[in-house]
Enzyme design. Structure first.
Site, short mmCIF file in Angstrom:
data_model
loop_
_atom_site.label_atom_id
_atom_site.label_comp_id
_atom_site.label_asym_id
_atom_site.label_seq_id
_atom_site.Cartn_x
_atom_site.Cartn_y
_atom_site.Cartn_z
N ARG A 1 22.15 43.33 18.01
CA ARG A 1 21.34 43.55 16.82
C ARG A 1 21.41 45.01 16.39
NH1 ARG A 1 20.28 38.84 14.40
NH2 ARG A 1 18.76 40.01 13.17
N CYS B 1 11.64 47.69 16.68
CA CYS B 1 12.50 46.56 17.01
C CYS B 1 12.80 45.83 15.72
CB CYS B 1 11.83 45.67 18.05
SG CYS B 1 10.18 45.09 17.57
#
Length: 292
Positions: free
Chosen positions: A171, A239
């Site tokens: 990611r 995040c």
């Protein structure tokens, strides 16, 4: 009340069972966490819904799971029978990376709280299917501490501090989304891929053993040290949406590095602010997908 260690074992819970509250904080992308709770939970555990109880009003600039206002959070805790006087132990089935959100929020308000290391799998007995409906409590609203939460503007205009991205390396790099067997099929949730420029990548699951238990403190310290972090004081954790970033914050406390700050909007807010720069970057890990 004395603060708890950020992670506790089921043995610790058994010893203190009469004096603690247990919260089931499971969450998935493709199905309600409440379904898993009804299928079987640790006896006596109350279900805490990430979206309904730990998320504020969502807007275009907030990111997917912004912090609720203190009054919203207090109401959710009160409805769950949590008044802030008893320690709270929260668990999930994803290594604690989801339960960490509730735990960090409570600890911000000086409520003793911890993640059950290893999650629901550490409970040795039969699970319960009865839905627990606790007597409502009175959790007094308390403001989030100054400096604990950073906005997108704060992050974009910062002149100091280290940004730590808790997402898996794929990611962080901006790879194609994958499937995470623990959290479900991960959608293309954000308009852009990659990470915030100058951020370092410390995937929160790097702190876990294969069993899902938190790794020894020295291992966690070394994981952060490898990213140049030996003190959490000037760390801003983010995040996908401000959830698993809380696991990194708890891990830093656990490792003795102190308390950092959270960017709740995280990548879901940053990537929607189209004038802000992004980076696609290499990393030497290949981890399962996780957008929170």
């Amino acid at each position: 009340m004395p603060q708890l260690d950020p992670f506790v074992t089921w043995r610790w819970c058994e010893t203190h069972r009469a004096s603690i509250s247990i919260a089931d904080a499971r969450w998935y992308w493709d199905r309600p966490g409440a379904d898993a709770y009804r299928a079987g939970h640790i006896p006596g555990a109350v279900f805490i819904d990430l979206d309904a109880d730990l998320t504020g009003d969502v807007g275009e600039a907030t990111g997917r799971q912004p912090f609720p206002e203190p009054e919203q959070f207090a109401a959710a805790m009160s409805d769950s029978g949590i008044d802030g006087t008893r320690p709270v132990v929260a668990y999930d089935d994803a290594g604690g990376v989801i339960a960490a959100r509730l735990v960090w929020m409570l600890r911000l308000l000086d409520v003793p709280a911890a993640v059950l290391s290893g999650g629901i799998g550490q409970y040795p007995g039969a699970l319960e299917t009865r839905v627990i409906r606790p007597e409502p409590a009175r959790f007094t609203p308390r403001p989030w501490p100054s400096g604990a939460l950073w906005s997108t503007t704060d992050v974009a205009t910062r002149t100091a501090g280290t940004l730590v991205d808790a997402r898996p390396a794929n990611r962080f790099r901006g790879d194609e989304p994958e499937v995470d067997s623990r959290l479900g099929k991960v959608p293309e949730a954000d308009p852009r891929r990659g990470h915030i420029p100058e951020a370092v990548n410390v995937p929160c699951r790097d702190h876990l053993e294969k069993s899902g238990m938190i790794a020894p403190r020295e291992h966690v310290r070394q994981t952060f040290a490898a990213a140049g972090i030996q003190d959490a004081t000037n760390v801003i954790s983010y995040c996908g949406a401000g959830v698993t970033a809380c696991h990194n914050l708890l891990a830093m406390e656990y490792a003795g590095l102190g308390r950092g700050a959270l960017y709740p909007g995280s990548w879901s807010a940053w990537s929607r602010t189209l004038h802000l720069p992004t980076e696609l970057g290499p990393a030497d890990r290949d981890d399962p997908a996780d957008v929170n």
